[in-house]
Design a protein around this motif. Sequence first.
Motif, PDB file in Angstrom:
ATOM      1  N   SER A 125       0.804  -1.185  -0.172  1.00 25.72           N
ATOM      2  CA  SER A 125      -0.234  -0.279  -0.031  1.00 25.72           C
ATOM      3  C   SER A 125       0.806   0.866  -0.223  1.00 25.72           C
ATOM      4  O   SER A 125       0.102   2.865  -0.763  1.00 25.72           O
ATOM      5  N   ASP A 126       1.957   1.534   0.680  1.00 30.15           N
ATOM      6  CA  ASP A 126       3.109   2.519   0.683  1.00 30.15           C
ATOM      7  C   ASP A 126       3.501   2.865  -0.998  1.00 30.15           C
ATOM      8  O   ASP A 126       3.938   2.401  -2.067  1.00 30.15           O
ATOM      9  N   ARG A 127       2.531   3.773  -1.082  1.00 28.08           N
ATOM     10  CA  ARG A 127       3.152   4.729  -2.599  1.00 28.08           C
ATOM     11  C   ARG A 127       4.341   5.215  -2.520  1.00 28.08           C
ATOM     12  O   ARG A 127       5.513   4.944  -4.263  1.00 28.08           O
ATOM     13  N   GLY A 128       5.066   4.745  -1.230  1.00 27.59           N
ATOM     14  CA  GLY A 128       6.787   5.510  -1.257  1.00 27.59           C
ATOM     15  C   GLY A 128       7.119   6.500  -2.597  1.00 27.59           C
ATOM     16  O   GLY A 128       6.348   7.658  -3.010  1.00 27.59           O
ATOM     17  N   ASP A 129       7.945   6.668  -2.714  1.00 29.74           N
ATOM     18  CA  ASP A 129       8.236   7.360  -4.366  1.00 29.74           C
ATOM     19  C   ASP A 129       7.828   7.080  -5.987  1.00 29.74           C
ATOM     20  O   ASP A 129       8.507   7.325  -6.803  1.00 29.74           O
ATOM     21  N   TYR A 130       7.099   6.368  -5.577  1.00 40.62           N
ATOM     22  CA  TYR A 130       6.631   5.565  -6.749  1.00 40.62           C
ATOM     23  C   TYR A 130       5.986   7.067  -7.266  1.00 40.62           C
ATOM     24  O   TYR A 130       5.003   7.957  -6.653  1.00 40.62           O
ATOM     25  N   HIS A 131       5.615   6.793  -8.922  1.00 41.39           N
ATOM     26  CA  HIS A 131       5.039   7.761  -9.705  1.00 41.39           C
ATOM     27  C   HIS A 131       3.313   7.297  -9.704  1.00 41.39           C
ATOM     28  O   HIS A 131       3.664   5.913  -9.346  1.00 41.39           O
TER      29      HIS A 131
END
Length: 339
Positions: A125-131
Amino acid sequence: MISDFKKINKVLCIKPRGIGDVVLSTVVLENLKAANPDIKIDYLTEAFAKPALENIPLINKIISYKKSDSLFSIVRKVRKEKYNMVLDLWSNPRTAQITVLSGAKYKVGYAYRGRKYAYNILSVSDRGDYHAAEHNLVMLKSIGVEIISSTTHYHVSDDEKSIAGKFFNEHINPGSSVVGIIPAGAWASKRCDKDKWVEICNAVLQYYDVKFLILWGPGDKEDADYIQARIPDHSLLAPETTIREMSALINECDLVISNDSGPMHISAAIGIPTIGLFGPTNPKAHKPYSQNSGYVIKDDLFCIVCNKLICPYNHECMKELPVHKIISLIQDLGIRLKK
C-alpha cells in the motif's frame, strides 16, 4: 503470486475515476498482454471517465456505471462476465466490496487498512517514491507479471483526428508551431492564475514564434477568455469540446503546457511533449508520465506540495512560479518550436 498466469483468460481492472488516474492505470495493459497474449482485459469505471479508455485496442470491454448506482447493480454487471481475476487498482471501500463480491478466483488489491478482507492477493500500500502510474505496476509484480513496458495509453480515433485536422487547417497557418495551453484543474489550488498564464505565454514568445491554442472545459472559460484577450495576435481560443474532442486538438500540438489535470495526462499518453505546472500536488507522483515531458514547480516554498484544495495563503506556488524554468525545460527536452 500466480504460478501460471496463462491460465487467466479474463481480467477486470477497476479504476473508477478521475480522468488522469484512469489514463495512468493503462500502464498495466501491455504488461498483462505480454504475460498472456490471449488474455481479455476489461475495465470498470464511472461513466464520466469512460471516454479516457475508449478505442484502446488492448481493452476488450468497458463496463461503466454512475456514482449513484447501487452496489448490487454494479456487482451484477461484474459477476455476469465471469472474470478469473480482478485487479482493484483503486482499492477504496466501495471497489473493495465490488471485488470481494465479483466471483473471481483471484482478487487483487492494495493492502490498505480496512480493505484487506476483500483480496486474496495483496499488493503493497505504501506509495513511497512511486509515480502514480508505477504504483499500478507494483500491483502487477504482486501477481508475478514481468514489467516490460511503462507506456500509458490513450487512443485518438481517425474521425477525431480528421475533425481536429480540419480545425487546424481553417484557423492555423501551415508550418506554424502550436503550443496548447490548458488552464484546467480539479482543485482551485492547482489552477495557475490567469495573469501568470499571460506571463508564461509572453515569455515563450520572447524565444519562439508560436501560436497558442487555449483549450478549455467546464469552469475554464473565464480564464481562457482572459488569456486570449491579452495575447490576441498570438493565440486562438479552442471551441467548446468534449474531452475526446479536446484530446484530438491536443494531438495536433507541438507542445502542451498544462496545470496538473486529466488533459495533462492525456497529452503525455498521446505522446505530445508536455510541461506540467505544479504547486499543491507532488510532481514526483503526478508529473506527466512520458520521456519527452517534464514539470515546473517553485520548490523553495515552505508550504509547497500542501495537498490543500484551496490555498490558505496567497497562492504563491503559482503566482511566483519560475517562468524561466519553463523556457529552460523546452530547451532541455529538445522540443522543436519555430524561432
